[in-house]
Design a protein around this motif. Structure first.
Motif, PDB file in Angstrom:
ATOM      1  N   TYR A  15       0.834  -1.206   0.000  1.00  0.00           N
ATOM      2  CA  TYR A  15       0.000   0.000   0.000  1.00  0.00           C
ATOM      3  C   TYR A  15       0.870   1.258   0.000  1.00  0.00           C
ATOM      4  N   VAL A  16       1.902   1.281   0.852  1.00  0.00           N
ATOM      5  CA  VAL A  16       2.793   2.446   0.935  1.00  0.00           C
ATOM      6  C   VAL A  16       3.542   2.640  -0.375  1.00  0.00           C
ATOM      7  N   LEU A  17       4.034   1.561  -0.967  1.00  0.00           N
ATOM      8  CA  LEU A  17       4.744   1.668  -2.246  1.00  0.00           C
ATOM      9  C   LEU A  17       3.822   2.168  -3.360  1.00  0.00           C
ATOM     10  N   ALA A  18       2.570   1.726  -3.352  1.00  0.00           N
ATOM     11  CA  ALA A  18       1.617   2.188  -4.362  1.00  0.00           C
ATOM     12  C   ALA A  18       1.362   3.682  -4.208  1.00  0.00           C
ATOM     13  N   LYS A  19       1.240   4.155  -2.981  1.00  0.00           N
ATOM     14  CA  LYS A  19       1.038   5.585  -2.754  1.00  0.00           C
ATOM     15  C   LYS A  19       2.252   6.393  -3.203  1.00  0.00           C
ATOM     16  N   GLU A  20       3.455   5.879  -2.964  1.00  0.00           N
ATOM     17  CA  GLU A  20       4.666   6.584  -3.410  1.00  0.00           C
ATOM     18  C   GLU A  20       4.730   6.657  -4.932  1.00  0.00           C
ATOM     19  N   ARG A  21       4.320   5.586  -5.599  1.00  0.00           N
ATOM     20  CA  ARG A  21       4.330   5.590  -7.066  1.00  0.00           C
ATOM     21  C   ARG A  21       3.337   6.606  -7.617  1.00  0.00           C
ATOM     22  N   GLU A  22       2.216   6.799  -6.921  1.00  0.00           N
ATOM     23  CA  GLU A  22       1.230   7.796  -7.367  1.00  0.00           C
ATOM     24  C   GLU A  22       1.778   9.207  -7.260  1.00  0.00           C
TER      25      GLU A  22
END
Length: 163
Positions: A15-22
């Protein structure tokens, strides 16, 4: 087998990695958005790096024919994109004399002078040198005459000696 808290940490990490990619901007902005030469030149090395990586992938013997065809298509797309960026550099800055980030032949930084400029510059330099030389000669004559007058020696020119 993973425990529940390990599964939860894994989900949280995804979840954290997905938010960083956004949050990250897109890799490379479209060419029509870029309006400054500096912005366009900024992305050219990135395109070249990606092309080199794609070429290295093509040399791998383990890939299937379909994968190699996909890599070739990607390389062609990158080549078109590179040519577009270079063309945009030339349109935004017509004074560009070579393709950026390529080795190029030596070129002088000064403009070659025409014969007229050389003649005018030479005349100007000669006039300045002559004026400076005459000024130095006059100063030395004044210095010598002032020293002689202090010593009481009279200065006579060569024409007076002949008469």
């Amino acid at each position: 087998m993973a425990r529940n808290h390990e599964k939860q940490y894994g989900a949280l990490n995804r979840y954290v990695l997905a938010k960083e990619r956004e949050k990250l901007p897109s890799r490379r902005p479209p060419l029509h958005v870029l309006t400054k030469v500096e912005d366009v030149k900024k992305w050219i090395p990135d395109i070249k790096r990606e092309m080199e990586y794609t070429i290295q992938q093509m040399t791998c013997k383990d890939y299937s024919e379909q994968k190699i065809e996909a890599i070739k298509e990607r390389l062609e797309r990158l080549k078109r994109e590179y040519r577009g960026f270079v063309q945009k550099v030339y349109t935004l800055d017509p004074t560009t004399d070579a393709i950026p980030w390529n080795s190029r032949a030596y070129s002088r930084k000064r403009r070659p002078l025409t014969d007229q400029h050389v003649v005018e510059d030479t005349k100007r330099i000669l006039v300045e040198e002559t004026a400076e030389r005459n000024k130095c000669v006059d100063e030395k004559k004044e210095e010598v005459t002032s020293k002689r007058s202090v010593l009481g020696i009279s200065y006579s020119s060569s024409s007076e000696d002949e008469t």
